[in-house]
Design a protein around this motif. Structure first.
Motif, mmCIF file in Angstrom:
data_model
loop_
_atom_site.group_PDB
_atom_site.id
_atom_site.type_symbol
_atom_site.label_atom_id
_atom_site.label_comp_id
_atom_site.label_asym_id
_atom_site.label_seq_id
_atom_site.Cartn_x
_atom_site.Cartn_y
_atom_site.Cartn_z
ATOM 1 N N SER A 152 -20.802 -0.916 -4.539
ATOM 2 C CA SER A 152 -19.306 -0.589 -4.594
ATOM 3 C C SER A 152 -18.754 -1.188 -5.718
ATOM 4 N N HIS A 199 0.858 -1.064 0.307
ATOM 5 C CA HIS A 199 0.016 -0.027 -0.061
ATOM 6 C C HIS A 199 0.729 1.078 -0.249
ATOM 7 N N TRP A 230 -16.700 0.583 -8.886
ATOM 8 C CA TRP A 230 -15.610 0.226 -9.293
ATOM 9 C C TRP A 230 -15.344 -0.204 -10.566
ATOM 10 N N TYR A 248 -6.173 -0.344 -5.842
ATOM 11 C CA TYR A 248 -6.395 0.282 -4.485
ATOM 12 C C TYR A 248 -7.867 0.541 -4.533
ATOM 13 N N ALA A 249 -8.591 1.129 -5.591
ATOM 14 C CA ALA A 249 -10.003 1.221 -5.507
ATOM 15 C C ALA A 249 -10.857 0.015 -5.292
ATOM 16 N N LYS A 258 -14.159 -4.040 1.901
ATOM 17 C CA LYS A 258 -14.419 -3.446 3.130
ATOM 18 C C LYS A 258 -15.668 -3.762 3.536
ATOM 19 N N PHE A 259 -16.760 -3.754 2.729
ATOM 20 C CA PHE A 259 -18.113 -4.096 2.982
ATOM 21 C C PHE A 259 -18.438 -5.490 3.280
ATOM 22 N N ASP A 279 -24.210 -3.278 -0.260
ATOM 23 C CA ASP A 279 -23.108 -2.130 -0.177
ATOM 24 C C ASP A 279 -21.951 -2.866 -0.972
ATOM 25 N N HIS A 335 -9.855 -2.203 -3.098
ATOM 26 C CA HIS A 335 -9.942 -2.475 -1.865
ATOM 27 C C HIS A 335 -11.244 -2.168 -1.100
ATOM 28 N N THR A 336 -11.776 -0.821 -1.574
ATOM 29 C CA THR A 336 -12.855 -0.364 -0.875
ATOM 30 C C THR A 336 -14.034 -1.194 -1.052
ATOM 31 N N VAL A 337 -14.072 -2.195 -2.076
ATOM 32 C CA VAL A 337 -15.214 -2.976 -2.229
ATOM 33 C C VAL A 337 -14.824 -4.190 -1.173
#
Length: 141
Positions: free
Chosen positions: A50, A3, A54, A33-34, A40-41, A46, A36-38
């Motif tokens: 996400s 990261h 993406w 890295y975008a 997290k849910f 959600d 990675h937000t997926v």
């Protein structure tokens, strides 16, 4: 693969230098890295929202290396979302299959299937993954 927050000053400078020479690499790095937000849910709704956000970023990136993801995610969306929301995995089964394949490679020359089967059962019983209730003797021809 680190990261960007975990990079040393020297690594960060090298990364920025690479991005200077390749905007495509920079876009791919940001897409990685975008995603990675997926991850997290936890709720299906959600995750679906996400993933769709993406995928729109992937579509807009116009990177041919990522375009196949659009087809994959549209074909397998339910399965991907299930993998991200459900606590089930086939990791244990894949591990057992891998162990058997490695044993098969190492056991080249064992001609009797029953000896090979007993060896597989022995390895799994030793690790506590299976129990062998009785010794299985090979059948004589």
């Amino acid at each position: 693969t680190k990261h960007f927050k975990d990079l040393t000053d020297n690594e960060y400078a090298k990364l920025m230098d690479m991005f200077h020479y390749s905007s495509r690499l920079h876009r791919a790095y940001m897409l990685k890295y975008a995603f990675h937000t997926v991850l997290k849910f936890k709720r299906r709704r959600d995750i679906l929202r996400s993933i769709n956000e993406w995928l729109s970023l992937v579509f807009d990136s116009e990177l041919p290396e990522f375009q196949s993801l659009l087809k994959t995610f549209s074909s397998w969306s339910d399965e991907i979302i299930n993998a991200l929301t459900l606590p089930y995995s086939n990791g244990f089964t894949e591990g057992c299959n891998n162990k058997i394949k490695v044993l098969k490679r190492c056991s080249f020359g064992i001609r009797n299937f029953h000896y090979f089967r007993n060896r597989i059962l022995f390895i799994n019983a030793r690790k506590g993954h299976a129990t062998v209730t009785s010794h299985v003797l090979p059948q004589s021809a």
